[in-house]
Design a protein around this motif. Structure first.
Motif, short mmCIF file in Angstrom:
data_model
loop_
_atom_site.label_atom_id
_atom_site.label_comp_id
_atom_site.label_asym_id
_atom_site.label_seq_id
_atom_site.Cartn_x
_atom_site.Cartn_y
_atom_site.Cartn_z
N THR A 241 43.69 37.22 5.97
CA THR A 241 43.13 37.01 7.31
C THR A 241 42.01 35.97 7.28
O THR A 241 41.37 35.74 8.30
CB THR A 241 42.57 38.32 7.89
N GLU A 247 37.02 33.87 9.05
CA GLU A 247 37.67 35.17 9.12
C GLU A 247 38.30 35.34 10.50
O GLU A 247 37.62 35.21 11.52
CB GLU A 247 36.63 36.28 8.87
N ILE A 248 39.60 35.61 10.51
CA ILE A 248 40.33 35.71 11.78
C ILE A 248 40.28 37.12 12.36
O ILE A 248 40.20 37.31 13.57
CB ILE A 248 41.81 35.26 11.59
N PHE A 249 40.31 38.13 11.49
CA PHE A 249 40.26 39.52 11.95
C PHE A 249 38.99 39.72 12.78
O PHE A 249 37.89 39.41 12.31
CB PHE A 249 40.29 40.44 10.73
N VAL A 255 41.88 40.42 18.61
CA VAL A 255 42.48 40.06 17.33
C VAL A 255 42.32 41.20 16.32
O VAL A 255 41.33 41.29 15.59
CB VAL A 255 41.91 38.73 16.78
N ALA A 260 45.77 39.19 13.27
CA ALA A 260 45.18 38.17 12.40
C ALA A 260 46.17 37.72 11.32
O ALA A 260 46.25 36.53 10.99
CB ALA A 260 43.90 38.69 11.75
N THR A 261 46.95 38.66 10.79
CA THR A 261 47.93 38.28 9.76
C THR A 261 49.14 37.58 10.37
O THR A 261 49.67 36.64 9.79
CB THR A 261 48.43 39.50 8.96
N HIS B 114 48.04 36.00 19.45
CA HIS B 114 48.12 34.95 18.42
C HIS B 114 47.45 33.67 18.93
O HIS B 114 46.73 32.99 18.19
CB HIS B 114 49.58 34.61 18.07
N ALA B 117 43.82 33.99 18.86
CA ALA B 117 43.34 33.86 17.48
C ALA B 117 43.29 32.38 17.07
O ALA B 117 42.33 31.93 16.45
CB ALA B 117 44.24 34.65 16.52
#
Lengths: 285, 242
Positions: A241, A247-249, A255, A260-261, B114, B117
């Protein structure tokens, strides 16, 4: 691929390109003649020939090598689907048609890469023999039922497509600055992702499983049983992630960890991919 | 209005307010090995008379404003950020119509998130060099029916794929190219899924008939196609994306 911009592209990275050619005028004339004479099917050859004329033998070996690696994967996919169309008990004509389309694409990718490699002065590798049971030629590997068991076929297809996406993605940095060559690889990469999405959707509907999505959740293959255990390495790393230090999480309240994954696909190195497909290739062929 | 770009540039460095986002952005720059380039490009990310504040929430620009993308790799990242803003805004509105239901709803919520994100990723990674929040104009989209929404979604997703595929050649930093690759295949997954909802086995009818390749488009072509959905105008002069 916008082949008509190629001279401009070469000129940007190598201002002396026209000196290497007879003259700008003759290069352009040669080029426009190519455009007129060649069928669409010949354009990849034309592209490679232009590079060769401009650079002599120095189309970088690393670029040819990347293209041959891609060609190996396309051979593998094309042959897998050719055999599948002849053998798999598809549940209906619509399902079979999906793989008629995908097989056609893989065959066209083979033709494209062979033409591009030859034209660029390289030698396209020949196709090895394949053993889709995964036993390197013994024929009795764990996937031996892939052409008689439809759900297993879909599982292997999904894994090959997802792995193909990861393989092309992993090679993109090796093609940086190659203009049309990079763009062509990207244009194949996204088609493989379209295939993966479709096959995953078929598996979602067949299994009525909300965990199987057109995108990759965590590092889950969504494949049950023994076959699932065998493809774990194909999905290794997809769970990350952190993207380039960000950090996307939880980057936004929407999110979640899964989102995130899912929202970023991950590359694989050439060595990793070669290890993953090794079982399908008959050594020495 | 204080212009954060000018302020940061006059100090020869970015502002450091100690926020976690800043830490993450700097980590990103270090990771990309681009901190020097980042500082150098700071001034070009925005025109001198530009007073738009990228950190001012969801809406930083206005109808008629002209947005410059910066130059070099950062122009490409801002270009992607613009497209992700557009896609996220589209799906947020689409989900709220109530016209999408069942399994399609579940998966479209995923797609929306998505895109959020992706949008937030670019915003954070670009930091002070990010273009402002854009103002969408979806007046030409039919949100009153499932078909209208899915048709627009297909157009956005296919455009996204063509845009990323066409942008790769402008990138010079390997990590950025990899990151673009990580995103474009997810956009292609979206595109194939949305296509399937409209016509079965249409997942890749976007490809060329000769070699089954997706079609890349140049930034100028993409922005002219996307222009009607964004109130601001883009100026690619000096971006290297012409």
């Amino acid at each position: 691929m916008n082949i008509l911009n190629i001279l401009q592209d070469i000129e940007q990275t190598d201002p002396e390109v026209y000196g290497r050619l007879d003259s700008r005028r003759s290069a352009m004339r040669q080029f426009s003649n190519l455009g007129k004479k060649l069928t669409v099917g010949g354009m990849a050859l034309g592209l490679g020939t232009m590079f060769k004329k401009a650079y002599g033998q120095v189309t970088p070996a690393s670029v040819i090598s990347v293209l041959n690696f891609a060609l190996l994967l396309e051979y593998l996919e094309a042959e897998f689907y050719r055999l599948a169309l002849a053998n798999v008990p598809f549940p209906n004509a619509t399902a079979k048609q999906t793989f008629v389309i995908i097989e056609d694409h893989e065959q066209k990718h083979v033709k494209f890469l062979r033409a591009a490699i030859s034209g660029a002065g390289g030698t396209p590798i020949n196709s090895p023999k394949f053993d889709f049971s995964g036993a390197m030629g013994a024929g009795n590997g764990p996937f031996r039922a892939a052409f008689s068991n439809y759900p297993l076929f879909l599982a292997v297809s999904q894994t090959l497509e997802d792995t193909g996406v990861r393989a092309y993605k992993g090679q993109a940095p090796n093609l940086i600055g190659t203009g049309d060559v990079l763009e062509a690889a990207l244009n194949i990469h996204s088609v493989e992702a379209r295939h993966a999405s479709k096959v995953r959707l078929m598996r979602r509907m067949m299994a009525s499983s909300l965990r199987i999505k057109p995108w990759i959740v965590g590092m889950d293959s969504g494949i049950e049983g023994g076959a699932g255990g065998l493809v774990v390495a194909n999905y290794a790393g997809e769970i990350t992630t952190n993207q380039g230090g960000v950090e996307i999480f939880k980057i936004h309240p929407n999110v979640t960890f899964d989102i995130a994954t899912e929202s970023f696909d991950e590359p694989l190195s050439r060595g990793d991919v070669e290890n993953l497909v090794k079982g399908f290739i008959v050594p020495g062929t | 209005m204080i212009n954060p770009f000018t302020k940061a540039t006059s100090k020869g460095n970015r502002q450091d307010d100690g926020l976690p986002e800043n830490e993450q952005r700097r980590a990103f720059m270090r990771y990309a090995g681009a901190s020097v380039a980042a500082t150098a490009l700071l001034a070009s990310a925005c025109s001198p008379d530009d007073t738009l504040n990228p950190q001012s929430g969801t809406r930083g620009a206005r109808l008629g404003d002209t947005v410059k993308l910066g130059s070099g790799d950062f122009a490409v990242l801002n270009y992607a950020y613009a497209l992700e803003q557009l896609e996220a805004a589209f799906y947020i509105q689409a989900i709220n119509t109530g016209k999408i239901s069942g399994d399609e709803f579940l998966l479209m919520v995923d797609i929306r998130d998505h895109e959020i994100a992706h949008r937030e990723f670019f915003k954070k990674a670009l930091g002070a060099m990010a273009i402002p929040a854009l103002t969408p104009d979806f007046s030409s989209i039919d949100f009153s029916s499932r078909i209208g929404i899915l048709s627009a979604a297909q157009a956005f997703e296919d455009l996204g794929v063509m845009a990323y595929n066409g942008a790769g050649r402008y990138l010079t930093t390997p990590i950025y190219l990899t990151l673009a690759g990580k995103i474009v295949s997810v956009e292609a997954r979206h595109a194939a899924y949305i296509r399937e909802l409209l016509v079965v086995n249409n997942f890749s009818n976007s490809v060329t008939p000769d070699f089954a390749l997706d079609m890349a488009k140049k930034p100028s072509e993409v922005l002219s196609m996307a222009g009607k959905f964004i109130q601001e105008k883009f100026d690619l002069t000096g971006s290297g994306l012409m």
